[in-house]
Design an enzyme around this catalytic site. Structure first.
Site, PDB file in Angstrom:
ATOM      1  CG  HIS A 569     115.622  44.094  43.329  1.00 30.22           C
ATOM      2  ND1 HIS A 569     115.232  45.368  43.648  1.00 30.22           N
ATOM      3  CD2 HIS A 569     116.928  44.013  43.700  1.00 30.22           C
ATOM      4  CE1 HIS A 569     116.243  46.034  44.182  1.00 30.22           C
ATOM      5  NE2 HIS A 569     117.291  45.233  44.232  1.00 30.22           N
ATOM      6  CG  ASP A 573     114.152  50.293  44.109  1.00 29.75           C
ATOM      7  OD1 ASP A 573     114.472  49.423  43.268  1.00 29.75           O
ATOM      8  OD2 ASP A 573     113.854  51.460  43.814  1.00 29.75           O
TER       9      ASP A 573
END
Length: 598
Positions: A569, A573
């Site tokens: 992450h 995204d």
């Protein structure tokens, strides 16, 4: 002065020959010990062959492009070059002065005997045999040292050529080291767990002629024939009742024929690793002989024994057990000293078995981690500490893919020699999604994102109960389904047989793990650093689903599966992760029973 033979090395149990690709040195060139002499290759891997001694390359016996069997002498290196070239002052050995030549030779021989007093015992004994050095092999260009994982032979044990002496390992791969000659193990210079540099002498071996004079355990008598394989002096085993396993009343003392021997009554050879596992698990010789070997020539492999043990354990669990009252489980004490998750995590030595029994009670079994499990544990914890893991899920209707594989799998195996599994289809779908989502094919270096232009896809391979490896299919984007099937089958087989080179476990840019082959519906896999994504493919199951067509909605039985994508992450995204998964789904659902891919 002595000449050392350079042989075509053994690069794996299934490798019987090799091809000389290129010579890096020519006759007359001086070489250092472990300096690269030539490059060799097989249909599975290319590697470099270092010089076993310092000296001068005197003869090349195999030309570039020629293929010869393992053990063939391919070159000779003359050692002690400097001493050999020193001529006594004032002597010019010519054809007209034969006496001068003889005198010079005598002087040189005398000089050499004075300057090298310790070389003679290493080269030959009074009985005519030789002491052979066993060195830590070079396992890859970037590997400079290795660890002795386990010795399969003890000092005094007899060995045959290519029989396994010990197991060594690096942080990338473990492998077995075969004996370079037949004889008796004289000395072990490196203990288990010790790490030494490549080229270090780890053992000394007395070759056959010397072993015949020195082996004290050899029986005297007319039945001892030259070349006869000794059956009696097998690896001594402690009495079976001392291995900690429960025995039936009549099993406390096994008869001699039930000890684990090097060769069975059917003549099959059992490797030291197989015998070690059998001894550890309390197997009888008769049980080993009953196994159908999957190895070369019907030989029983480690996988055969592990599969048998797993099957036996399942049968034991399936038997109804008498009901028993479970003892009250003591509350787990607080452990403020537990090691936190951090990037420099290493597996540390835990409490002793006695301390653990004081903590948890007597009804526990303590199993030390083996080396591969420690490495896996460290890599997994470091990955969780490095990447911000997020996992997204998707569902795919793979009915068309299932029907296509069912239609083609028998003809494919007959034609290609390997099974048609779902893995090549999954790898192809992942590559197509990576083309459109390049950030998933990247790594993070500080504040920089490194996008990789090549698609080197790792595929997770379970190694029995030992752990997991992820060998890499390089340039996966260059292959069709047939090519990917061959590549996947090849590296998976060699991973299970410990035949991988360290480079084959490095350089991956993305990983695919087929957890469905183990029965899992979905999972949350851990990223293989320094990659930023890993795709898990779940089990394919028939389920009733709502299908929309020109006539409206209807319920149909379809082949469905779940896909899981764990991603970093820090740079990926949720929207990109979901988009990648949908592209994989679209690719898998595009396969049809009518496709002509083969």
């Amino acid at each position: 002065m002595a000449e050392v033979d350079v042989e075509m090395p053994k690069m794996g149990e299934s490798i019987t020959e090799g091809t000389v690709i290129a010579w890096h040195k020519q006759p007359g060139d001086e070489v250092e010990q472990d300096e690269i002499l030539l490059e060799i290759g097989t249909d599975k891997v290319d590697t470099e062959v270092p010089s076993p001694q310092a000296g001068m390359l005197t003869e090349v016996l195999v030309e570039e492009g020629d293929t010869v069997e393992v053990g063939t002498i391919i070159a000779r290196v003359e050692t002690e070059v400097e001493e050999a070239e020193v001529e006594p002052e004032g002597v010019s050995p010519t054809a007209d002065e034969p006496e001068a030549v003889d005198e010079a030779s005598e002087e040189r021989t005398a000089d050499e005997s004075l300057s090298e007093p310790e070389a003679e015992p290493r080269e030959a004994s009074a009985s005519g045999g030789e002491t052979v050095e066993v060195v830590m092999p070079k396992m890859g260009e970037s590997i400079t040292e290795g660890t002795v994982v386990a010795w399969y032979k003890d000092v005094g044990d007899e060995v045959v050529v290519d029989e396994t002496l010990l197991e060594i390992g690096t942080d990338k791969v473990d492998t077995e080291v075969p004996s370079p000659a037949a004889g008796v193990l004289q000395e072990k210079r490196v203990a288990e767990g010790e790490t030494v540099e490549v080229g270090t002498v780890v053992a000394l071996l007395a070759s056959e002629a010397e072993a015949g004079e020195e082996a004290p355990s050899a029986p005297e008598g007319p039945e001892e024939e030259a070349g006869q394989e000794p059956d009696e002096p097998e690896m001594p085993s402690p009495p079976p009742s001392g291995d900690g396993m429960a025995r039936e009343p009549g099993e406390a003392e096994r008869p001699p024929e039930e000890t684990i021997k090097r060769r069975g009554s059917d003549g099959r050879f059992y490797s030291p690793l197989v015998r070690s596992i059998a001894k550890e698990e309390g197997l009888r010789m008769s049980e080993l002989e009953s196994l159908e070997g999957s190895g070369r020539g019907g030989r029983v492999t480690k996988e055969d024994v592990l599969a048998y043990l797993e099957e036996r354990e399942e049968e034991e669990l399936a038997e109804p057990a008498a009901p028993a009252t479970a003892p009250e489980r003591p509350p787990r004490p607080s452990r403020p000293e537990e090691q936190p998750v951090r990037g420099d995590y290493t597996v540390e030595e835990g409490p002793s078995e006695e301390e653990l029994k004081q903590q948890y009670g007597e009804r526990i079994e303590v199993q030390p981690m083996d080396r591969m499990r420690k490495i896996t544990a460290e890599h997994m914890v470091r990955s969780k500490a490095t990447s911000a893991h997020v996992t997204s899920f998707a569902e795919a209707d793979v009915t068309g893919l299932v029907r296509l594989r069912e239609r083609e799998k028998e003809a494919f195996q007959d034609r290609e020699g390997v099974k048609l599994t779902y893995t090549p289809f999954f790898v192809r779908a992942a590559v197509e999604a990576l083309r459109e989502h390049p950030t998933l094919n990247a790594s993070v270096e500080g504040d920089k994102i490194v996008l990789k232009k090549d698609y080197h896809v790792g595929i997770a391979v379970a190694i029995g109960n030992k752990g997991l490896l992820a060998p890499v299919i390089r340039n996966a984007g260059d292959y069709n389904v047939v090519g990917l099937a061959r590549k996947a089958a090849n590296i998976a087989e060699r991973a299970r047989n410990k035949e991988l080179q360290p480079e084959e476990l490095q350089g991956g840019t993305f990983t695919v793990t087929n957890i469905g082959s183990l029965g899992s519906l979905m999972g949350t896999p851990i990223i293989n650093q320094p990659q930023v994504g890993i795709l898990a493919t779940g089990a394919i199951q028939k389920r009733p689903v709502v299908v929309e067509d020109d006539l409206g909605d209807s319920i149909a039985v379809r082949h469905m599966m779940y896909l899981s994508l764990s991603y970093d992450h820090r740079i990926i995204d949720g929207a990109m992760g979901a988009s990648f998964l949908q592209r994989v789904v679209a690719e898998l659902e595009s396969f049809s029973e009518d496709d002509d891919l083969f």
